[in-house]
Design an enzyme around this catalytic site. Structure first.
Site, PDB file in Angstrom:
ATOM      1  N   ASN A 226      36.261  28.989  42.195  1.00  0.00           N
ATOM      2  CA  ASN A 226      37.153  30.056  42.682  1.00  0.00           C
ATOM      3  C   ASN A 226      36.511  30.670  43.918  1.00  0.00           C
ATOM      4  OD1 ASN A 226      39.302  31.978  42.668  1.00  0.00           O
ATOM      5  ND2 ASN A 226      37.882  33.486  41.811  1.00  0.00           N
TER       6      ASN A 226
ATOM      7  N   HIS B 203      36.119  34.289  46.068  1.00  0.00           N
ATOM      8  CA  HIS B 203      36.284  35.732  45.933  1.00  0.00           C
ATOM      9  C   HIS B 203      35.881  36.378  47.263  1.00  0.00           C
ATOM     10  CE1 HIS B 203      36.572  39.503  43.785  1.00  0.00           C
ATOM     11  NE2 HIS B 203      35.476  39.880  44.427  1.00  0.00           N
TER      12      HIS B 203
ATOM     13  N   SER C 295      32.351  34.653  48.325  1.00  0.00           N
ATOM     14  CA  SER C 295      31.561  33.887  47.354  1.00  0.00           C
ATOM     15  C   SER C 295      32.446  32.820  46.739  1.00  0.00           C
ATOM     16  CB  SER C 295      31.088  34.786  46.202  1.00  0.00           C
ATOM     17  OG  SER C 295      30.452  35.949  46.685  1.00  0.00           O
TER      18      SER C 295
ATOM     19  N   ASP D  29      35.262  36.418  37.719  1.00  0.00           N
ATOM     20  CA  ASP D  29      34.222  36.468  38.769  1.00  0.00           C
ATOM     21  C   ASP D  29      32.790  36.420  38.246  1.00  0.00           C
ATOM     22  OD1 ASP D  29      36.352  36.828  40.506  1.00  0.00           O
ATOM     23  OD2 ASP D  29      36.221  39.007  40.409  1.00  0.00           O
TER      24      ASP D  29
HETATM   25  C1  GRF Z   1      41.588  34.906  49.343  1.00  0.00           C
HETATM   26  O1  GRF Z   1      41.263  36.088  49.997  1.00  0.00           O
HETATM   27  C2  GRF Z   1      40.637  34.654  48.198  1.00  0.00           C
HETATM   28  O2  GRF Z   1      39.377  35.184  48.412  1.00  0.00           O
HETATM   29  C3  GRF Z   1      41.296  35.347  47.050  1.00  0.00           C
HETATM   30  O3  GRF Z   1      42.673  35.170  47.263  1.00  0.00           O
HETATM   31  C4  GRF Z   1      42.924  34.990  48.643  1.00  0.00           C
HETATM   32  C5  GRF Z   1      43.707  33.728  48.783  1.00  0.00           C
HETATM   33  O4  GRF Z   1      44.149  33.552  50.109  1.00  0.00           O
HETATM   34  N1  GRF Z   1      40.853  34.813  45.797  1.00  0.00           N
HETATM   35  P1  GRF Z   1      44.886  32.232  50.535  1.00  0.00           P
HETATM   36  O5  GRF Z   1      46.100  32.061  49.629  1.00  0.00           O
HETATM   37  O6  GRF Z   1      43.932  31.103  50.369  1.00  0.00           O
HETATM   38  O7  GRF Z   1      45.294  32.432  51.960  1.00  0.00           O
END
Ligand code: GRF
Length: 187
Positions: free
Chosen positions: A101, A103, A135, A144
């Site tokens: 994932n 974050h 991260s 997370d």
């Molecule tokens: C990103 O900011 C990521 O960190 C978070 O969700 C957002 C997804 O953005 N988990 P995208 O759909 O990849 O543009």
């Protein structure tokens, strides 16, 4: 060649999804995006994925516990990109240490339930932090909390709005995700 699956959420923009796809195309990753799964046709990422020529499967959330492991069978790594909820345990069991994932902060700071999207950047600015970043981490049963695979940092400038910071962090997300996938795939 390794095979990647990407899971997006209902509001998913899909910018990380496209960044991963680009890294496959330009040779940074010896992999291809095999499937993108979204919970609904309405997710903006669905449109971008199809435009990029990626295969998309729509699996509504209530069906994901049973259907996701089947749809993802045989993949080498599963990437959450804007998925925003706990992944069914059926998927975690099928892909031990193979679900990632991203974050938008430097975990373990500014993570956990409720810390998503602009809330994260608002909290970082409000806390007066001088640096933030992103991260990529392994996914486990807690929000997370899995081991961090890769982080990239940015400066927080005086007078930054949460939106300014979000944009600066997002650029780094697009570099960090392919880097983390390479580390996990070991190639
Ligand atoms: C990103 O900011 C990521 O960190 C978070 O969700 C957002 C997804 O953005 N988990 P995208 O759909 O990849 O543009």
């Amino acid at each position: 060649m390794h095979r990647i699956g990407i899971l997006v959420g209902k509001q998913g923009r899909g910018s990380n999804m496209l960044a991963i796809h680009r890294a496959c195309q330009d040779g940074r990753l010896d992999a291809r995006v095999d499937i993108v799964v979204a919970p609904s046709e309405a997710a903006p990422a669905v449109h971008s994925a199809r435009e990029a020529g990626l295969d998309v499967r729509i699996i509504p959330y209530p069906e994901q516990e049973v259907e996701l492991p089947k749809a993802l069978q045989g993949l080498d790594v599963v990437c959450l990109a804007g998925y925003m909820r706990l992944l069914p345990e059926t998927v975690l069991r099928a892909f031990p240490n193979r679900v990632l994932n991203i974050h938008p902060a430097l975990l373990p700071k500014f993570g956990g339930k409720g810390m998503y999207g602009m809330h994260v950047h608002e909290a970082v600015v409000a806390a007066g932090e001088t640096e933030s970043g992103c991260s990529v981490h392994l996914v486990n049963e807690q929000y997370d909390e899995g081991a961090v695979v890769c982080q990239r940092k940015v400066q927080v400038h005086p007078g930054d709005t949460p939106q300014d910071l979000a944009a600066r962090v997002l650029e780094q997300e697009h570099l960090a995700y392919p880097e983390a996938i390479r580390l996990v795939l070991g190639s």
